[in-house]
Design a protein around this motif. Structure first.
Motif, mmCIF file in Angstrom:
data_model
loop_
_atom_site.group_PDB
_atom_site.id
_atom_site.type_symbol
_atom_site.label_atom_id
_atom_site.label_comp_id
_atom_site.label_asym_id
_atom_site.label_seq_id
_atom_site.Cartn_x
_atom_site.Cartn_y
_atom_site.Cartn_z
ATOM 1 N N ILE A 44 43.026 43.425 35.612
ATOM 2 C CA ILE A 44 41.947 42.207 34.300
ATOM 3 C C ILE A 44 42.995 40.569 34.149
ATOM 4 C CG2 ILE A 44 42.363 41.988 31.834
ATOM 5 C CD1 ILE A 44 42.538 44.649 31.293
ATOM 6 N N LEU A 45 44.571 40.794 34.732
ATOM 7 C CA LEU A 45 44.059 39.365 35.065
ATOM 8 C C LEU A 45 43.773 38.674 36.326
ATOM 9 C CD1 LEU A 45 48.775 40.528 33.988
ATOM 10 C CD2 LEU A 45 46.889 38.643 33.033
ATOM 11 N N LEU A 55 41.348 39.512 37.429
ATOM 12 C CA LEU A 55 39.679 38.987 36.782
ATOM 13 C C LEU A 55 39.459 37.386 36.249
ATOM 14 C CD1 LEU A 55 37.741 42.085 35.985
ATOM 15 C CD2 LEU A 55 37.886 40.851 38.181
ATOM 16 N N TYR A 56 40.548 37.276 35.027
ATOM 17 C CA TYR A 56 41.325 36.327 33.902
ATOM 18 C C TYR A 56 41.257 34.953 34.759
ATOM 19 C CZ TYR A 56 42.416 33.721 29.606
ATOM 20 O OH TYR A 56 42.073 32.653 29.029
ATOM 21 N N LEU A 57 42.738 34.940 35.169
ATOM 22 C CA LEU A 57 43.400 34.466 36.039
ATOM 23 C C LEU A 57 42.715 33.840 37.211
ATOM 24 C CD1 LEU A 57 46.907 35.620 35.112
ATOM 25 C CD2 LEU A 57 45.461 33.529 34.209
#
Length: 1013
Positions: free
Chosen positions: A462-463, A465-467
């Protein structure tokens, strides 16, 4: 471990450092060599790597099958190293013979593209597969031989050998690019690696006399039984063996997906140069090396290698996911480097070091855990009793996985989902593989730890893909050129695609459309009808217009490099071409350029336009293609792989694909390059074509028209007889004959003289000077000055040395055009008009500083008498006025300005020095050689050493040109020898003087060779 064993260990590890060092030199240099025959397209790159890795896998497999029966493994290793070294020493002459055979015998005899491809691929495999097989044998032979001496130290041995070999490989990659290639070229580099292998082989033979004679050490004690071990004992040993091989294959595949993905991503931040690639490769290999070192140092504490391997796989995937947000920050880091480092050689060295640091930040963590996996998998098999054959089989499986990873990355994953998602998918495979190992193979891992690893993985995904998302305006920014980590305000990215070889973007900036590869703009077009055209449009249009105007029957044309598609579009605006083959290495480039719409519409719609997604060398090799015209517009030569399209071998290759009377149109840049690099590429062109003409397009780009036959006169009327081509060329300021004449720079003799000044050696495939030095020139913001100086020199230097006549009124230079060449023509008209008594407003608008000097000249000339200080000011102004007018207009346009000057009143005051200067200008305006020589020397003597040096130097050059115009080269040289020492070089005429002497030498050489003057 005994003291004797410790000494052997150190000797073997040192040998393996050197072996890895040589091995990466081979890989780096072979890719350059085979790129010359297979091309640099994606399938060719993957084929080269597949041959290399496949050969290594086969070599490792052979050792796994046969090695256990060999009593002296270190001796066998020594023999293999000697064979590799001998192959390295003969590789270059073998490659030359292979190239001659292919081009002179095989290709002409083959009728189909498929047959040519089969020959290329098969012969390439034969060239490097034997050495690759031998290289693949080295690790299992060395590991097996070493383990026979100290079987208790399996982890130390495997980790140590993997560390030392990888460490040597990292330094080999850097040494090959930063030292060997600049120093001894490709032949010397591959020979150096051969010498290293020979030395390793001889030393290994000496060591083998001790190592192979060692009695086998005690066998490693079996670890405490585990659930997995009991299952193995129950009959699952074969299943465990297959699982380890499968895991080795998968981790090899994901590692190479990472490597290719990281390199492609960092190309957008660091620039696509040979230096940045090797720095990235070294960063990746260093990570592998230190992963092996970790295993070496902790092997005695590793009770269950499979468990450690499972955890390493998970951590490898997690680090790969985190590498994406790190990459997202790299644009800002590169911007800091570019903006804060001095634009010097030392600054470029620091930039390279910083680039290596950024590559380490992205690659090292995941590569570290990747480096742990191979020794751990091998340890797991050895401790399960699989025997030393497992070393070669694990190595072979890992190498086969690398081949699979390369093909998947280049041909499936990156084109289908892009770079970031390709790396993400590979990371998920690694995490899944690690979890599978822990749950299925190890089985003793606590369920709580499994849940923790799973939850951590989900969070990191998740991190990531987000960052890890990068603003497309950063990806297309080209930060490595100017330091801006994002595009300017008002820029919009309309197209962004990760192709097989590059990331292509189409950017709209106000009314300008720009297409770029890996952040480097390749072409720009004004999208607004009626708007001012871009400089690139002039270049692309002239690249098409020149051969249409020069070649009597340009039926079949090939265009190398799609760019915007505008060159092909302009070509098809004429009815003359029957077919235009456009060769582009990256399909995404063609798709992205479609955004230029109707500006390049014919390139996409006209049935005469045929597109080929291929490398230029490969395309021309596959079939007996011969053309009336070949236009070469590749990317900038500092881009990795592109400089090979500017070599004497490539020009000779293209010459063989031209029909009788055919011509080559070659684009070259003047920006982000220096004179030494430009002239080495020019020397390559001149070495293959006896007739060459040079044109400037916009002041920053050049076009060179080359042929084996004399080039005829421009027939621009033929161009403008076709609609809508006439309107398109007129919009670009290329609608009249004069628009091309004012852009002429020089012929072969002028270019030879410039080359002689810089001692240019023809650029060669095997000595890639441009690829190695152009990135530094780009970083330092250098630009070519020699051709600019000659183009803008105010005296008829090129007219007398290169048969470049000025445009006449009948040539109809497009009014109002402010482009290169045309701008100088209109400034000259404005200067002459001002001297004839017309308004100076137009001159001020075109060139304010020139307007000021001409106004001062007229003001001082209106005086009835000039003081000495006024006369010095008059001389300075006269130099400027003459510099901006004499060379650019024919004699008939100078009547009231220089031939019969009515604007001067001080000549009647008795100043003989002023009269002498005016006489020199009048002689130059009339192009009277004898008069120029005499008047120039007379003025030089009248002025004396206290007068402005620029005026004295101008008079000296006038006299030298006069002697040249008379054909008396000895006298021209004698004038420089006699008077030059007392006339300092304080202006651009210093270069002109050096050029004239070089040109005289060229003429003498031609006469000595019986070629005429």
């Amino acid at each position: 471990m005994t003291g004797r064993q410790l000494g052997l260990e150190r000797a073997l590890l040192a040998l393996f450092v050197a072996s890895g060092f040589a091995g990466l030199i081979y890989q780096a240099i072979w890719s350059h060599y085979l790129g010359l025959s297979l091309g640099h397209a994606a399938y060719a790159q993957t084929l080269v790597l597949a041959i290399f890795m496949g050969g290594m896998a086969l070599g490792a497999w052979l050792v796994s099958r046969r090695g256990a029966r060999w009593r002296r493994l270190i001796f066998a290793y020594a023999v293999v190293e000697v064979l590799i070294g001998l192959a390295g020493l003969v590789f270059h002459p073998l490659f030359l013979a292979y190239t001659d055979l292919s081009q002179e015998v095989v290709y002409p005899a083959l009728d189909s593209v498929a047959a040519v491809r089969a020959w290329q691929w098969g012969s390439a495999a034969l060239l490097i597969a034997p050495q690759s097989i031998l290289l693949g044998m080295t690790f299992p032979l060395m590991s097996g031989g070493y383990l026979r001496v100290a079987p208790m130290a399996d982890g130390e041995i495997l980790g140590g050998l993997y560390f030392t070999n990888s460490l040597g490989a990292a330094f080999g990659a850097l040494f090959a690019t930063f030292v060997l290639l600049p120093w001894v070229g490709m032949p010397g580099a591959v020979a150096t690696a051969g010498v290293v292998n020979l030395a390793v082989g001889l030393l290994a033979w000496a060591v083998s006399r001790r190592a192979d004679a060692q009695p086998p050490g005690p066998t490693a004690a079996a670890p405490a039984p585990t659930a997995a071990g009991q299952a193995d004992a129950a009959g699952n040993r074969a299943g465990f063996y297959r699982m380890m091989l499968l895991a080795a294959l998968l981790t090899g595949a994901t590692s190479f997906v990472y490597e290719i993905g990281w390199v492609r991503m960092l190309n957008q931040a660091l620039g696509t140069t040979v230096h940045s690639f090797e720095l990235m490769l070294a960063a990746f290999i260093l990570g592998l090396a230190f992963g092996g070192l970790w295993v070496r140092r902790r092997s005695q504490r590793v009770r269950d290698p499979a468990s450690y391997a499972g955890h390493a796989q998970v951590l490898k995937g997690l680090m790969a996911l985190l590498s994406i947000p790190v990459f997202a920050q790299s644009f800002h880091w590169v911007g800091l480097l570019v903006n804060n480092l001095p634009k010097t050689e030392a600054g470029y060295t620091l930039f390279s070091l910083g680039s290596g640091g950024i590559a380490l930040a992205v690659m090292f963590p995941a590569a570290f855990f990747a480096g742990m996996t191979l020794p751990l998998f091998t340890m797991a098999l050895l401790r399960k009793g699989a025997g030393e054959a497992s070393i070669g089989r694990i190595y072979a499986a890992n190498t086969l996985g690398a081949i699979l990873g390369v093909f998947l990355a280049v041909h499936v994953l990156i084109p289908a989902m892009g770079l970031r998602l390709a790396v993400t998918l590979a990371a998920l495979v690694d995490i899944a593989l690690g979890m599978w190992l822990l749950m299925t193979v190890v089985r003793t891992t606590a369920s709580g730890r499994i849940l923790t690893l799973g939850a951590s993985s989900a969070l990191v995904v998740i991190l990531s893909l987000y960052l890890g998302g990068v603003d497309p305006r950063s990806l297309a920014s080209g930060v490595f050129r100017h330091g801006n980590a994002t595009l300017a305000e008002g820029s919009e990215v309309h197209f962004l695609r990760d192709g097989k070889t590059a990331t292509v973007a189409f950017v709209a900036r106000s009314t300008i459309g720009i297409i770029s590869t890996n952040g480097k703009p390749d072409a720009s077009i004004q999208m607004l009808y009626g708007g001012d055209p871009t400089d690139d449009e002039i270049t692309m249009a002239m690249a098409a217009a020149l051969p249409l105007a020069l070649h009597p029957r340009p039926d079949e044309i090939a265009n190398i490099g799609w760019g915007s598609g505008m060159t092909t579009h302009i070509l098809l605006g004429s009815e003359l071409p029957k077919r235009v083959d456009s060769i582009e290495i990256e399909k995404a480039m063609i798709d992205g350029a479609a955004n230029f719409g109707t500006r390049v519409g014919r390139a996409y719609r006209d049935p005469r336009s045929v597109m080929h997604i291929d490398d230029a060398r490969t395309y021309f090799s596959t079939g007996r293609r011969r053309y009336d015209v070949i236009i070469s517009e590749p990317s900038n030569p500092w881009v990795s792989g592109v400089s090979s399209l500017f070599t004497k071998e490539f020009y000779g290759f293209l010459r063989g694909h031209l029909k009788q009377g055919g011509m080559l149109v070659q684009w070259m840049q003047l920006y982000e390059l220096d004179d030494e690099l430009l002239t080495t590429m020019l020397a390559a062109l001149l070495s293959e074509f006896p007739h060459v003409q040079a044109y400037t397009t916009n002041g920053a780009d050049m076009l060179f028209v080359a042929s084996e036959q004399p080039l005829g006169e421009l027939d621009v009327d033929r161009l403008t007889s076709y609609e809508p081509l006439k309107d398109e060329l007129s919009r670009l300021g290329l609608g009249n004959r004069g628009d091309f004449i004012v852009r002429q720079v020089g012929n072969r003799d002028a270019l030879l003289a410039i080359n002689a000044l810089y001692g240019a050696v023809a650029h060669s495939d095997f000595y890639p000077t441009v690829a190695l030095q152009a990135p530094k020139a780009r970083f330092m913001g250098q630009s070519v000055q020699s051709l600019r100086t000659l183009s803008y020199a105010g005296l008829p230097v090129l007219e007398f040395t290169s048969a470049i006549r000025p445009a006449h009124a009948s040539d109809r230079v497009t009014p109002g055009s402010d482009r290169a060449g045309a701008n100088e023509y209109w400034i000259a008209n404005a200067v002459v008009g001002a001297l004839r008594g017309e308004s100076t407003e137009h001159l001020y608008a075109l060139e304010p500083q020139v307007g000021q000097q001409v106004a001062l000249l007229l003001e001082l000339s209106a005086k009835a008498q000039l003081s000495d200080s006024d006369f010095d000011r008059w001389l300075t102004a006269a130099v400027v006025a003459s510099d901006y007018s004499l060379r650019f207009l024919p004699p008939e346009d100078h009547v009231a300005a220089w031939l019969e000057p009515k604007w001067i009143m001080a000549s009647s005051s008795g100043r003989e020095d002023l009269a002498a200067v005016l006489e020199a200008y009048a002689a130059t305006a009339s192009r009277d050689g004898a008069r120029m020589e005499q008047a120039g020397l007379a003025a030089l003597k009248e002025l004396g050493p206290r007068r402005p040096p620029a005026a004295r130097e101008q008079m000296l050059v006038i006299s030298i040109l006069g002697a040249i115009a008379r054909g008396d080269l000895d006298r021209a040289e004698a004038i420089e020898r006699e008077y030059g020492g007392s006339v300092p070089s304080v202006s651009h005429y210093g270069f002109v003087r050096a050029y004239l002497l070089a040109w005289i030498d060229v003429q003498r050489q031609k006469r000595q060779q019986g070629q005429g003057g």
